[in-house]
Design a protein around this motif. Structure first.
Motif, PDB file in Angstrom:
ATOM      1  N   PRO A 567      -1.688   9.633  -5.282  1.00 33.37           N
ATOM      2  CA  PRO A 567      -0.689   8.802  -4.599  1.00 33.37           C
ATOM      3  C   PRO A 567       0.728   8.976  -5.142  1.00 33.37           C
ATOM      4  CG  PRO A 567      -2.683   7.535  -4.995  1.00 33.37           C
ATOM      5  CD  PRO A 567      -2.843   8.829  -5.734  1.00 33.37           C
ATOM      6  N   HIS A 568       0.857   9.467  -6.374  1.00 29.36           N
ATOM      7  CA  HIS A 568       2.175   9.640  -6.973  1.00 29.36           C
ATOM      8  C   HIS A 568       2.599  11.106  -7.028  1.00 29.36           C
ATOM      9  CE1 HIS A 568       1.446   5.506  -8.069  1.00 29.36           C
ATOM     10  NE2 HIS A 568       0.365   5.868  -8.734  1.00 29.36           N
ATOM     11  N   ASP A 574       4.819  10.613  -1.083  1.00 35.35           N
ATOM     12  CA  ASP A 574       4.419   9.200  -0.928  1.00 35.35           C
ATOM     13  C   ASP A 574       3.649   8.933   0.362  1.00 35.35           C
ATOM     14  OD1 ASP A 574       5.712   8.486  -3.346  1.00 35.35           O
ATOM     15  OD2 ASP A 574       7.630   8.419  -2.295  1.00 35.35           O
ATOM     16  N   SER A 575       2.922   9.932   0.873  1.00 32.06           N
ATOM     17  CA  SER A 575       2.193   9.733   2.128  1.00 32.06           C
ATOM     18  C   SER A 575       0.875   8.994   1.932  1.00 32.06           C
ATOM     19  CB  SER A 575       1.920  11.088   2.797  1.00 32.06           C
ATOM     20  OG  SER A 575       1.115  11.907   1.957  1.00 32.06           O
ATOM     21  N   SER A 577      -1.075   5.804   0.810  1.00 28.02           N
ATOM     22  CA  SER A 577      -0.757   4.386   0.636  1.00 28.02           C
ATOM     23  C   SER A 577      -2.017   3.630   0.217  1.00 28.02           C
ATOM     24  CB  SER A 577      -0.180   3.820   1.934  1.00 28.02           C
ATOM     25  OG  SER A 577      -1.100   3.983   3.001  1.00 28.02           O
ATOM     26  N   ARG A 578      -1.974   2.314   0.293  1.00 28.14           N
ATOM     27  CA  ARG A 578      -3.139   1.472  -0.009  1.00 28.14           C
ATOM     28  C   ARG A 578      -3.354   0.485   1.127  1.00 28.14           C
ATOM     29  NH1 ARG A 578      -5.349   1.770  -5.142  1.00 28.14           N
ATOM     30  NH2 ARG A 578      -4.150   3.080  -6.583  1.00 28.14           N
ATOM     31  N   ASP A 579      -4.630   0.186   1.397  1.00 26.60           N
ATOM     32  CA  ASP A 579      -4.932  -0.750   2.472  1.00 26.60           C
ATOM     33  C   ASP A 579      -4.869  -2.191   1.959  1.00 26.60           C
ATOM     34  OD1 ASP A 579      -7.298  -1.257   1.084  1.00 26.60           O
ATOM     35  OD2 ASP A 579      -8.570  -0.175   2.489  1.00 26.60           O
ATOM     36  N   PRO A 584      -6.912   3.280  -1.889  1.00 28.76           N
ATOM     37  CA  PRO A 584      -6.028   4.353  -1.417  1.00 28.76           C
ATOM     38  C   PRO A 584      -6.429   4.825  -0.019  1.00 28.76           C
ATOM     39  CG  PRO A 584      -6.711   4.755  -3.677  1.00 28.76           C
ATOM     40  CD  PRO A 584      -7.539   3.613  -3.175  1.00 28.76           C
ATOM     41  N   THR A 585      -5.437   5.078   0.801  1.00 26.74           N
ATOM     42  CA  THR A 585      -5.675   5.569   2.159  1.00 26.74           C
ATOM     43  C   THR A 585      -4.857   6.831   2.390  1.00 26.74           C
ATOM     44  OG1 THR A 585      -3.855   4.318   3.161  1.00 26.74           O
ATOM     45  CG2 THR A 585      -5.977   3.215   2.987  1.00 26.74           C
ATOM     46  N   PRO A 587      -2.980   9.651   4.929  1.00 29.49           N
ATOM     47  CA  PRO A 587      -2.214   9.493   6.171  1.00 29.49           C
ATOM     48  C   PRO A 587      -3.025   9.919   7.388  1.00 29.49           C
ATOM     49  CG  PRO A 587      -1.484  11.435   4.960  1.00 29.49           C
ATOM     50  CD  PRO A 587      -2.431  10.703   4.052  1.00 29.49           C
TER      51      PRO A 587
END
Length: 593
Positions: A567-568, A574-575, A577-579, A584-585, A587
């Motif tokens: 994620p970093h 930064d595509s 993300s978190r739900d 983590p999700t 794109p």
């Protein structure tokens, strides 16, 4: 798209013209699938060009021209081919867990996934057009496809707690006394124990081995006791077959690419069969909505294949209603969890509605038929014959909903007589995938990354979208069948062609092996790999190793070894993300305009 009742369309893309341009590795598989669905090639792909973007276009009477664009990744990322995608997205890390370090797949896995996603996007766009939408362009990329294939492993790595089983080297296949490599499969701990007792394995090894074996689907490794490998090497194949027969476990010797090429029937990876005319009025796409908005999918899926198919249909806008047993899907509680829900389960099922149905009870089966009467798609991956036994097969549900798209994602599609259990690793073993994913000089071994479950889910989505589009054209319900076998054949198609023509089916020794640095690994592109191996990078940091290679005109990228760091990772801007649960999700794999 015109769709009078008298239309006799056999395939959803009949009458449409196909044009492609750009790198063949990004166009050929997608073009082949579009042709199988009825498109006719108007211009052959040009010779390899110094561009990194592929364009795939469909034109024809009754549709707006629609184009798919496929890229490797953001141009600034340094991800420029299959091997660098595998390195950056974590595919190498997951596939290499059995061996204790990152390993590249010797097949073009991420590129294959991206090709299927491109076809999905075009089919979804055409379906949206048929329902009043105006989609003219869909975009996807190979790096996003790669992230999708590791989404469950990524979710687990970013969970609130540790893994369900140890992440350490080890796993099948096993070997008999003559050196026969074979895969073992059972979902029953009693059958596991009975198999090993029949071979007189040490009781403590039997007990210690079950948990890592059971969860190898989740962890991509199985560090069970070495004593189990020692046990099988002490017995001939006939004795191992006897142990499987008395225990209820199944064994499958590893097949070769040459063997699969010899028996390959050339069938497409899915089949579409229209049935009785439907009577439901076509739904109209709401303005500014995703192409499947307003459609309903009933999903009775287990594990990965069918749930992933439904997940992608949900991302395209469909309302997905998940059919779960009384008490809910037990996999909801499978560690590691985010906010009390399995991270892996969320990766495939977030956003779905859930309805508990006891399919063993006639009243609940009647209720399920009533739900199917109002749905657009019914999707399942039950064991062969189970749907018919329950009165829930395609004919039964067509009687209550003639316009239904009935989708079955299976293991073998009834194409291999006497086939073993239709699970990911058994299909890999039987079809030669275990040979294809490793270069020459390495022992064949099915990857413990669930390659075929994921690719099978992608192909399932492709098949459902094709079925929905065919329904729009013919006003008839459709049965669609896809399988893990179809996924295997798609994945290893280039190797099968080489084997069928007497060529060397496997890639050469050392193919896609990353290079060690002082603090990690780097992966040069396929084109620069041979030259890059001439440099000793072991004393350099990964950053300096990349600088040295690039100074000499050898593109490469760092290998992701910790999925929790993705994620970093600046390569993905930064595509990730978190739900709402903190998992983590990845794109969405496409964008539509």
């Amino acid at each position: 798209m015109a769709s009078p009742v008298t239309t006799q369309t056999v395939r959803p893309l009949d009458g449409l013209d196909l044009d492609t341009s750009g790198p063949p590795e990004l166009t050929c598989r997608a073009a082949q699938h579009l042709r199988l669905l009825g498109a006719r090639t108007r211009s052959e792909p040009a010779s390899p060009q110094p561009v990194t973007t592929a364009q795939i276009a469909l034109t024809g009477r009754g549709i707006l021209p629609i184009e798919a664009e496929v890229n490797w990744a953001d141009p600034e990322s340094g991800i420029t081919d299959e091997v660098t995608v595998q390195a950056a997205t974590g595919i190498m890390a997951v596939h290499g867990r059995r061996d204790g370090g990152p390993r590249g797949l010797a097949v073009d896995y991420a590129t294959t996934a991206a090709s299927v996603l491109a076809v999905q996007g075009m089919l979804a766009g055409l379906l949206g057009q048929a329902r009043g939408g105006t989609t003219a362009r869909v975009s996807t990329s190979v790096d996003r496809a790669g992230l999708l294939t590791v989404s469950q492993y990524l979710a687990a790595a970013g969970a609130d707690e540790g893994e369900i089983a140890e992440l350490a080297p080890g796993g099948p296949p096993f070997t008999d006394t003559a050196g026969t490599l074979f895969e073992l499969e059972t979902l029953d701990p009693a059958a596991w124990a009975a198999f090993w007792r029949a071979l007189e394995a040490p009781p403590e090894a039997i007990r210690a081995g079950w948990r890592p074996f059971q969860f190898r689907y989740a962890t991509a490794c199985a560090p069970f006791p070495q004593a189990l490998h020692t046990t099988t090497r002490a017995h001939p194949w006939q004795r191992i077959l006897q142990a499987a027969a008395v225990s209820g476990a199944e064994v499958c010797p590893l097949g070769s690419l040459a063997g699969r090429a010899a028996e390959h029937d050339g069938a497409p990876p899915w089949s579409l069969t229209s049935h009785s005319p439907g009577h439901r009025a076509p739904t109209v796409l709401p303005p500014a909505e995703r192409p499947l908005a307003g459609l309903t999918v009933l999903e009775a899926g287990r594990r990965i294949q069918a749930p992933l198919t439904a997940h992608l249909l949900g991302l395209l806008g469909a309302e997905v209603i998940r059919i779960e047993p009384p008490g809910g899907d037990p996999l909801r509680g499978m560690p590691p969890a985010c906010s009390g829900i399995s991270a892996r389960w969320l990766a495939l099922n977030r956003g779905k509605q859930a309805v508990e149905v006891d399919i063993k009870a006639e009243t609940d089966r009647r209720r399920l038929r009533e739900m199917a009467a109002e749905a657009d798609v019914f999707l399942h991956n039950w064991a062969p014959g189970k749907a018919a036994q329950l009165g829930l097969d395609a004919d039964h549900l067509a009687a209550v909903n003639p316009a239904l798209v009935y989708a079955y994602t299976s293991g073998w599609a009834d194409r291999i007589p006497g086939a073993p259990m239709g699970t990911d690793f058994m299909v890999q073993a039987r079809t030669g995938v275990g040979e294809a994913v490793h270069p020459a000089g390495e022992a064949p071994a099915p990857s413990l990354m669930t390659l075929l479950d994921v690719l099978g889910g992608l192909l399932g989505t492709e098949a459902v979208l094709a079925g929905l589009l065919l329904r729009e054209r013919n006003r008839q319900g459709v049965r669609v069948d896809s399988s893990l076998l179809g996924a295997a054949d798609v994945l290893i198609a280039p190797a099968l062609r080489r084997a069928a023509t007497g060529g060397t089916a496997r890639k050469p020794a050392g193919f896609r092996h990353p290079l060690r640095t002082a603090d990690g690994w780097v992966a040069p592109t396929d084109a620069s790999a041979e030259a890059a191996r001439a440099y000793d990078l072991s004393g350099l940091s990964t950053h300096n190793a990349l600088t040295q290679l690039r100074t000499h005109g050898l593109p490469a990228t760092a290998v992701t070894t910790d999925l929790a760091a993705l994620p970093h990772d600046p390569r993905f801007a930064d595509s990730i993300s978190r739900d709402a649960h903190g998992a983590p999700t990845v794109p969405d794999p496409w964008s539509f305009t």
